[in-house]
Motif scaffolding. Structure first.
Motif, mmCIF file in Angstrom:
data_model
loop_
_atom_site.group_PDB
_atom_site.id
_atom_site.type_symbol
_atom_site.label_atom_id
_atom_site.label_comp_id
_atom_site.label_asym_id
_atom_site.label_seq_id
_atom_site.Cartn_x
_atom_site.Cartn_y
_atom_site.Cartn_z
ATOM 1 N N MET A 50 0.912 -1.421 -0.037
ATOM 2 C CA MET A 50 -0.045 0.065 -0.045
ATOM 3 C C MET A 50 0.847 1.289 -0.112
ATOM 4 N N ARG A 51 2.119 1.157 0.840
ATOM 5 C CA ARG A 51 2.844 2.380 0.678
ATOM 6 C C ARG A 51 3.495 2.533 -0.378
ATOM 7 N N ALA A 52 4.021 1.627 -1.397
ATOM 8 C CA ALA A 52 4.469 1.812 -2.480
ATOM 9 C C ALA A 52 3.467 2.150 -3.466
ATOM 10 N N MET A 53 2.249 1.722 -3.284
ATOM 11 C CA MET A 53 1.099 2.019 -4.359
ATOM 12 C C MET A 53 0.863 3.681 -3.938
ATOM 13 N N ARG A 54 0.832 4.051 -2.804
ATOM 14 C CA ARG A 54 0.355 5.447 -2.526
ATOM 15 C C ARG A 54 1.508 6.443 -2.782
ATOM 16 N N ASP A 55 3.035 5.942 -2.700
ATOM 17 C CA ASP A 55 3.945 6.741 -3.194
ATOM 18 C C ASP A 55 4.182 6.987 -4.610
ATOM 19 N N GLY A 56 3.220 6.096 -5.430
ATOM 20 C CA GLY A 56 3.285 6.247 -6.637
ATOM 21 C C GLY A 56 4.319 5.702 -7.615
ATOM 22 N N GLU A 57 4.926 4.558 -6.730
ATOM 23 C CA GLU A 57 6.008 3.519 -7.617
ATOM 24 C C GLU A 57 5.263 2.615 -8.483
ATOM 25 N N GLU A 58 5.867 2.609 -9.442
ATOM 26 C CA GLU A 58 5.371 1.364 -10.420
ATOM 27 C C GLU A 58 5.629 0.206 -10.206
ATOM 28 N N PHE A 59 4.666 -0.701 -10.403
ATOM 29 C CA PHE A 59 4.964 -2.065 -10.054
ATOM 30 C C PHE A 59 5.430 -2.871 -11.277
#
Length: 161
Positions: A50-59
């Motif tokens: 969730m933190r990575a998603m919220r920070d706008g990191e691409e998966f």
């Protein structure tokens, strides 16, 4: 390929003999899951997603993880790791134990690195040389250490490409 189309679901308890908890998420429409022994571990993993998603990191669509959660490759070669391990263990080990450690590392090296494509085979002479180099490179005192390197045949197996 990278994607920002990520969805994360809540932690759910799985109906198994031993209790386990699952985390589900999707990247670019493909659903993935991972299971954990405790709810706290699953919740921690979900929080990192969730933190990575919220920070706008691409998966990444192949590893299905953001760059911050992908495992980094080790910069230490197997040969250097072996020498460091021997330097740590050797000063406190009895002579027979030292021989056992050298033989074990040589055989593990041959077994783990033998079948990689594009690498030469290490024969028994190469394994013996590795054991010899390891025993000499890790003397009792750092001033006694040899700065020898393995032969080209052993080097081609031990060094990452």
């Amino acid at each position: 390929m990278k994607s920002l189309d990520v969805k994360v679901w809540s932690v759910r308890k799985r109906d198994t003999k031993t209790p386990s908890y699952g985390v589900r998420w999707s990247v670019a429409g493909n659903v993935f899951s991972d299971s954990f022994r405790t709810k706290a571990l699953a919740d921690h993993y979900r929080t990192k997603l969730m933190r990575a998603m919220r920070d706008g990191e691409e998966f990444d669509t192949e590893s299905v993880l953001p760059a911050s959660m992908e495992e980094k490759k080790s910069a230490v070669s197997w040969y250097d790791f072996s020498l460091r391990y021997l330097a740590m263990k050797r000063p406190h080990a009895a002579p027979n134990m030292r021989d056992g450690i050298n033989e074990s590392l040589a055989s593990v090296t041959v077994e783990n690195l033998d079948d990689r494509p594009g690498r030469r085979r290490v024969d028994s002479q190469g394994a013996a040389q590795l054991g010899f180099l390891a025993s000499g490179a890790c003397g009792a005192r750092s001033s006694e250490r040899r700065e020898e390197r393995p032969s080209l045949g052993v080097q081609s197996v031990l060094t990452p490409r």
